[in-house]
Write a protein that holds these residues in place. Structure first.
Motif, PDB file in Angstrom:
ATOM      1  N   TRP A 174      39.120   1.641 -13.181  1.00 35.63           N
ATOM      2  CA  TRP A 174      38.347   0.623 -12.486  1.00 35.63           C
ATOM      3  C   TRP A 174      37.328   1.309 -11.587  1.00 35.63           C
ATOM      4  O   TRP A 174      37.669   2.182 -10.777  1.00 35.63           O
ATOM      5  CB  TRP A 174      39.248  -0.270 -11.617  1.00 35.63           C
ATOM      6  CG  TRP A 174      39.887  -1.383 -12.371  1.00 35.63           C
ATOM      7  CD1 TRP A 174      41.181  -1.478 -12.764  1.00 35.63           C
ATOM      8  CD2 TRP A 174      39.246  -2.581 -12.821  1.00 35.63           C
ATOM      9  NE1 TRP A 174      41.399  -2.650 -13.438  1.00 35.63           N
ATOM     10  CE2 TRP A 174      40.226  -3.350 -13.479  1.00 35.63           C
ATOM     11  CE3 TRP A 174      37.946  -3.091 -12.730  1.00 35.63           C
ATOM     12  CZ2 TRP A 174      39.944  -4.597 -14.049  1.00 35.63           C
ATOM     13  CZ3 TRP A 174      37.676  -4.314 -13.290  1.00 35.63           C
ATOM     14  CH2 TRP A 174      38.662  -5.057 -13.939  1.00 35.63           C
ATOM     15  N   ARG A 193      33.635   0.511  -9.117  1.00 33.51           N
ATOM     16  CA  ARG A 193      32.779  -0.475  -8.480  1.00 33.51           C
ATOM     17  C   ARG A 193      31.362   0.073  -8.381  1.00 33.51           C
ATOM     18  O   ARG A 193      31.176   1.294  -8.236  1.00 33.51           O
ATOM     19  CB  ARG A 193      33.299  -0.900  -7.105  1.00 33.51           C
ATOM     20  CG  ARG A 193      33.364   0.173  -6.058  1.00 33.51           C
ATOM     21  CD  ARG A 193      33.830  -0.385  -4.706  1.00 33.51           C
ATOM     22  NE  ARG A 193      32.765  -1.118  -4.028  1.00 33.51           N
ATOM     23  CZ  ARG A 193      32.924  -1.811  -2.901  1.00 33.51           C
ATOM     24  NH1 ARG A 193      34.105  -1.849  -2.319  1.00 33.51           N
ATOM     25  NH2 ARG A 193      31.911  -2.455  -2.349  1.00 33.51           N
ATOM     26  N   TYR A 231      32.189  -4.924 -10.587  1.00 34.16           N
ATOM     27  CA  TYR A 231      33.366  -4.138 -10.957  1.00 34.16           C
ATOM     28  C   TYR A 231      33.371  -3.891 -12.470  1.00 34.16           C
ATOM     29  O   TYR A 231      33.190  -4.811 -13.264  1.00 34.16           O
ATOM     30  CB  TYR A 231      34.639  -4.872 -10.540  1.00 34.16           C
ATOM     31  CG  TYR A 231      34.785  -4.931  -9.051  1.00 34.16           C
ATOM     32  CD1 TYR A 231      34.158  -5.922  -8.293  1.00 34.16           C
ATOM     33  CD2 TYR A 231      35.524  -3.963  -8.378  1.00 34.16           C
ATOM     34  CE1 TYR A 231      34.267  -5.962  -6.921  1.00 34.16           C
ATOM     35  CE2 TYR A 231      35.647  -3.988  -6.996  1.00 34.16           C
ATOM     36  CZ  TYR A 231      35.017  -4.997  -6.273  1.00 34.16           C
ATOM     37  OH  TYR A 231      35.123  -5.012  -4.900  1.00 34.16           O
TER      38      TYR A 231
END
Lengths: 112, 116
Positions: A34, A36, A89
């Motif tokens: 993940w 951002r 994201y």
């Protein structure tokens, strides 16, 4: 081929609300990530999962939790959203021992 | 920790001409990989080209080529015969080794505008 699928595509939250971003890949990849992306910046790693059953912190983990639900799915949770978490994201996945990561289309999150 | 620097926030180029994007990185690793990703307005991250540090030959993909200078820790991207569809943000990225869970470190990006 679906590749890496992220849901939702857009979300607006109020400060203090919680939500979970979902990510699923259909490429049988072992590693998932993940990131951002803040305006005018490159992507920064939040958390990653090298393989099913493991998760590790990245560069900016504060305020987030993750779950590697199974080999296909890797979710990102915001327990108490803050305006500083307004961002786009991205979820990504890669095969073990491979250098190429494949990205989802991103989730645009706004926290008011 | 590795850092990646893209010193050109924005560049414009006429259609059919050539543009070169700069990227420098800092690492003490010997085995690593370098990438250029394209991010059009759709937001999708698209891999443009990759370079393995142990290979001296510069990578090429159609109109995209790199100039990899390992000693100088420089990794520039050349876009030849620019097309309107090349308009996008371009990110340089670094990956250490090839182990499971190896992370990408991104530069801040260069916005490329191709003018007709």
């Amino acid at each position: 081929n679906a590749g890496v699928t992220q849901t939702p595509k857009f979300q607006v939250l109020k400060t203090g609300q919680s939500m979970t971003l979902q990510c699923a890949q259909d490429m049988n990849h072992n590693s998932m990530y993940w990131y951002r992306q803040d305006p005018g910046m490159g992507l920064r790693l939040i958390y990653y999962s090298a393989s099913e059953g493991t998760t590790d912190k990245g560069e900016v983990p504060n305020g987030y939790n993750v779950s590697r639900l199974n080999k296909r799915e890797f979710s990102l949770r915001l327990e108490s959203a803050a305006p500083s978490q307004t961002s786009v994201y991205f979820c990504a996945s890669s095969q073990t021992g491979a250098d190429i990561q494949y990205f989802g289309a991103g989730t645009r999150l706004s926290v008011l | 920790a590795q850092t990646v620097t893209q010193s050109q926030p924005e560049m414009s180029v006429q259609e059919a001409e050539t543009v070169t994007l700069s990227c420098t990185y800092d690492t003490s690793e010997n085995n690593y990989y370098l990438f250029w990703y394209k991010q059009p307005p759709s937001r999708q991250m698209i891999l443009v080209i990759r370079q393995e540090a142990y290979k001296q030959q510069n990578a090429t993909e159609n109109r995209f080529s790199v100039n990899f200078q390992k000693a100088a820790k420089s990794f520039s991207l050349k876009i030849s015969d620019s097309q309107l569809g090349d308009t996008a943000m371009y990110f340089c990225a670094f990956m250490k080794g090839r182990a499971a869970g190896n992370k990408l470190t991104f530069g801040g990006g260069t916005r490329v505008l191709v003018k007709p």
